[in-house]
Design a protein around this motif. Structure first.
Motif, short mmCIF file in Angstrom:
data_model
loop_
_atom_site.label_atom_id
_atom_site.label_comp_id
_atom_site.label_asym_id
_atom_site.label_seq_id
_atom_site.Cartn_x
_atom_site.Cartn_y
_atom_site.Cartn_z
N VAL A 120 54.74 85.68 7.90
CA VAL A 120 53.74 85.39 8.92
C VAL A 120 52.74 84.39 8.35
O VAL A 120 52.08 84.66 7.34
N LEU A 121 52.61 83.24 9.00
CA LEU A 121 51.70 82.19 8.54
C LEU A 121 50.34 82.25 9.19
O LEU A 121 49.35 81.77 8.64
N GLY A 122 50.26 82.81 10.40
CA GLY A 122 48.98 82.89 11.08
C GLY A 122 49.15 83.24 12.54
O GLY A 122 50.28 83.45 13.02
N GLU A 123 48.02 83.34 13.24
CA GLU A 123 48.03 83.73 14.64
C GLU A 123 47.10 82.82 15.44
O GLU A 123 46.03 82.44 14.98
N LEU A 124 47.53 82.49 16.65
CA LEU A 124 46.73 81.70 17.57
C LEU A 124 46.35 82.56 18.77
O LEU A 124 47.11 83.47 19.13
N LYS A 125 45.20 82.28 19.39
CA LYS A 125 44.75 83.03 20.57
C LYS A 125 44.22 82.06 21.61
O LYS A 125 43.48 81.13 21.28
N TYR A 130 38.88 83.66 24.95
CA TYR A 130 39.10 82.63 23.96
C TYR A 130 39.17 81.25 24.62
O TYR A 130 39.11 81.13 25.84
N ALA A 131 39.33 80.21 23.81
CA ALA A 131 39.38 78.86 24.35
C ALA A 131 40.65 78.66 25.16
O ALA A 131 41.60 79.45 25.10
N LYS A 132 40.69 77.54 25.93
CA LYS A 132 41.85 77.25 26.76
C LYS A 132 43.08 76.90 25.93
O LYS A 132 44.21 77.00 26.41
N SER A 133 42.85 76.48 24.70
CA SER A 133 43.96 76.21 23.79
C SER A 133 43.50 76.46 22.37
O SER A 133 42.31 76.36 22.07
N ASP A 134 44.45 76.80 21.51
CA ASP A 134 44.14 77.08 20.12
C ASP A 134 45.22 76.39 19.27
O ASP A 134 46.41 76.50 19.56
N VAL A 143 50.54 73.44 15.56
CA VAL A 143 51.07 74.32 16.60
C VAL A 143 49.95 74.66 17.57
O VAL A 143 48.87 75.09 17.15
N THR A 144 50.19 74.46 18.85
CA THR A 144 49.17 74.69 19.88
C THR A 144 49.64 75.74 20.88
O THR A 144 50.76 75.66 21.39
N LEU A 145 48.77 76.71 21.16
CA LEU A 145 49.01 77.74 22.18
C LEU A 145 48.02 77.49 23.31
O LEU A 145 46.82 77.37 23.08
N ASP A 146 48.53 77.39 24.56
CA ASP A 146 47.61 77.17 25.68
C ASP A 146 47.32 78.48 26.41
O ASP A 146 47.88 79.53 26.10
N ALA A 147 46.44 78.40 27.40
CA ALA A 147 45.97 79.59 28.12
C ALA A 147 47.03 80.24 28.98
O ALA A 147 46.83 81.34 29.49
N GLU A 148 48.19 79.57 29.17
CA GLU A 148 49.28 80.14 29.95
C GLU A 148 50.38 80.71 29.06
O GLU A 148 51.43 81.12 29.53
N SER A 275 38.70 81.71 16.59
CA SER A 275 40.09 82.12 16.47
C SER A 275 40.30 82.80 15.13
O SER A 275 39.49 82.69 14.21
N GLY A 276 41.42 83.51 15.01
CA GLY A 276 41.67 84.28 13.81
C GLY A 276 41.87 83.46 12.56
O GLY A 276 41.70 83.95 11.46
N HIS A 277 42.25 82.17 12.70
CA HIS A 277 42.57 81.40 11.51
C HIS A 277 41.45 80.48 11.06
O HIS A 277 41.61 79.73 10.10
N GLY A 278 40.29 80.50 11.70
CA GLY A 278 39.23 79.64 11.21
C GLY A 278 38.11 79.43 12.19
O GLY A 278 38.04 80.06 13.25
N ARG A 279 37.18 78.52 11.84
CA ARG A 279 36.00 78.23 12.65
C ARG A 279 36.38 77.48 13.92
O ARG A 279 37.45 76.88 14.01
N LYS A 280 35.46 77.49 14.88
CA LYS A 280 35.71 76.85 16.17
C LYS A 280 34.57 75.90 16.49
O LYS A 280 33.40 76.20 16.23
N VAL A 281 34.92 74.75 17.06
CA VAL A 281 33.92 73.75 17.47
C VAL A 281 33.69 73.90 18.97
O VAL A 281 34.64 73.89 19.76
N LEU A 282 32.43 74.03 19.36
CA LEU A 282 32.06 74.20 20.76
C LEU A 282 31.06 73.13 21.15
O LEU A 282 30.33 72.60 20.30
N PHE A 283 31.01 72.80 22.43
CA PHE A 283 30.09 71.79 22.93
C PHE A 283 29.28 72.39 24.08
O PHE A 283 29.84 72.87 25.07
#
Length: 491
Positions: A120-125, A130-134, A143-148, A275-283
């Motif tokens: 297991v390398l990591g997890e996206l949410k 959570y955000a619309k994509s991670d 690797v990108t996971l979207d809200a769908e 997200s579980g794998h690091g910091r997040k940038v928000l505006f």
């Protein structure tokens, strides 16, 4: 007797009665059992028993019918509301796979576990709170996971990208920017020619945090932000940024979220979680906010006349408490770090081992120096003045120590218990309670427009150190921005 038997058989045949029961009766009679007439009377009704047997045959299927539903008892039951439901396994490039799960919570979202083989390398949410994509970078793939629940992956290495430019960052690092494709840029960070970090902005902004509390944000279109300091203390509640934006920090039981709030109505925009794998940038409007998984966050407002850490905000009074503790951290040598904090009640210094923050000693007005057993020299000079400093010496022999001033409180804040003028303690302080203003952030390059340069004091740049800075924030202490170190005092 034989004549009598023949006569009886003949009579039976004439009467249409089966001979077999009679013969059986005769045999029984010959064996000395019950008399034939009695046997005939009891066995005659037995003939219909063969007709009854077929009626009993269904008993076995009937028994089977009662056990047939048993498999239904072992069939999977409906998933619990909080259970993960595996939707699909997606094969990605580079031998990677992603297992996509549907989280059946009240606020539905998706997770994707990225694996290489069984590792297991990591997890996206994405989705829900959570955000619309991670996006995460795994084995050279973004690797990108979207809200769908959709998963995509692209090669993320600089060797697949086109060089765009090179930037010199505030803290001395160099950033090399590459374009992989539209809304997909890469930044390699170097320090003294050595690569120290790599960022992949594939559809979303990403950030790096240096040990000097320096932030570098890379946007998907290749633009960047770079600043030092302005980190809020880790404390739940409301904060106001320099442009008037109000943010709320809240712990939901497992992680810390951030949302913007209308100060007039108190209505929030909805919490976003790192997200579980690091910091997040928000505006939030013009403000660029970097949210850490620990709940700390830093803010920068491009074009603002001044920059400062988010300030605690009282929603009822609409006022800000400016007199927050101000902190810096720096390496003093021999694998040791000093964390200096100035509060309205005086200075505090924590001496720790760099990297793991193991506490060697804590100094304040009551305990201004380390004991000799500590193996290094550290003492607060001018503890009861408005301008205290920390003297340290980690090497023996003729080696010289050095002094570093504590950060000053924001303008308008005073220090309790300051010695009257003429009774200053060490460090050459005048003993007054006057406080200088908070030094501003000094953005460079593309983010320098509208920024205000802090007044320099002597030479040399003092930068905070990451692990210690995080510890100070965890203790509810704010960070100062880039400051200037005065000339080192000689022991």
């Amino acid at each position: 007797m034989r004549t009598a038997l023949r006569t009886a058989l003949a009579a039976a045949l004439v009467a249409g009665v089966a001979a077999t029961p009679v013969l059986a009766a005769g045999s029984a009679f010959a064996a000395g059992t019950a008399p034939a007439p009695t046997a005939t009377a009891t066995t005659a009704p037995a003939a219909p028993a063969e007709a009854v047997a077929p009626e009993k045959a269904p008993e076995k299927p009937a028994a089977a019918a009662t056990t047939a539903p048993a498999p239904a008892a072992t069939a999977p039951s409906a998933p619990a509301p909080d259970a993960d439901v595996l939707l699909r396994t997606v094969k990605l490039g580079g031998g990677l796979t992603a297992k996509v799960y549907d989280k059946g919570t009240q606020h539905r979202y998706f997770t994707a576990t990225v694996l290489r083989g069984s590792e297991v390398l990591g997890e996206l949410k994405a989705g829900g709170g959570y955000a619309k994509s991670d996006t995460g970078v795994f084995s050279g793939y973004a690797v990108t996971l979207d809200a769908e629940g959709g998963v995509t992956a692209v090669e993320a290495g600089p060797e697949h990208a086109t060089p765009v430019r090179t930037e010199k960052l505030i803290g001395g690092r160099t950033a090399k920017i590459y374009k992989l494709k539209d809304r997909n840029h890469i930044a390699e960070l170097f320090l003294d020619g050595r690569k120290v970090d790599e960022l992949h902005a594939a559809g979303r902004s990403v950030a790096a945090w240096d040990v000097s509390t320096e932030y570098f944000v890379l946007n998907p279109d290749g633009t960047t932000y770079n600043w030092v300091g302005t980190t809020a203390p880790f404390k739940h509640g409301f904060y106001r940024l320099v442009d008037g934006t109000v943010l709320e920090v809240r712990f939901d039981g497992s992680t810390t979220g951030l949302q913007s709030v209308d100060p007039a109505t108190g209505k929030g925009s909805g919490f976003t979680y790192p997200s579980g794998h690091g910091r997040k940038v928000l505006f939030y409007g013009k403000a660029v906010v970097v949210l850490e998984t620990t709940g700390h966050f830093a803010a920068y407002v491009p074009g603002a006349a001044r920059q400062s850490a988010p300030q605690p905000y009282n929603m009822e009074t609409g006022k800000v408490d400016h007199c927050l503790p101000q902190s810096i951290a720096y390496a003093i040598g021999a694998g040791t770090q000093a964390q200096l904090t100035m509060t309205t009640k005086g200075p505090q210094a924590k001496i720790v081992t760099a990297g793991d923050d193991k506490v060697i000693g804590v100094l304040d007005r009551a305990h201004p120096s380390l004991p000799a057993s500590a193996g290094i020299v550290a003492r607060i000079d001018g503890a009861f003045t408005a301008t205290p400093s920390l003297y340290t010496k980690v090497e023996g022999g003729e080696a010289k120590g050095s002094s570093t001033p504590f950060p000053r409180l924001p303008k308008g804040c005073s220090v309790e218990g300051v010695a009257p003028a003429g009774q200053a303690q060490g460090g050459g302080s005048d003993g007054t309670g006057a406080q200088g203003g908070q030094t501003s952030v000094v953005p460079r390059g593309g983010v320098a427009a509208g920024a205000e340069s802090g007044a320099g004091e002597g030479s040399g740049t003092l930068l905070a150190v990451g692990a210690g800075a995080a510890s100070l924030a965890a203790a509810g202490l704010g960070f100062t921005v880039l400051r200037r170190r005065t000339a080192a005092a000689r022991a």
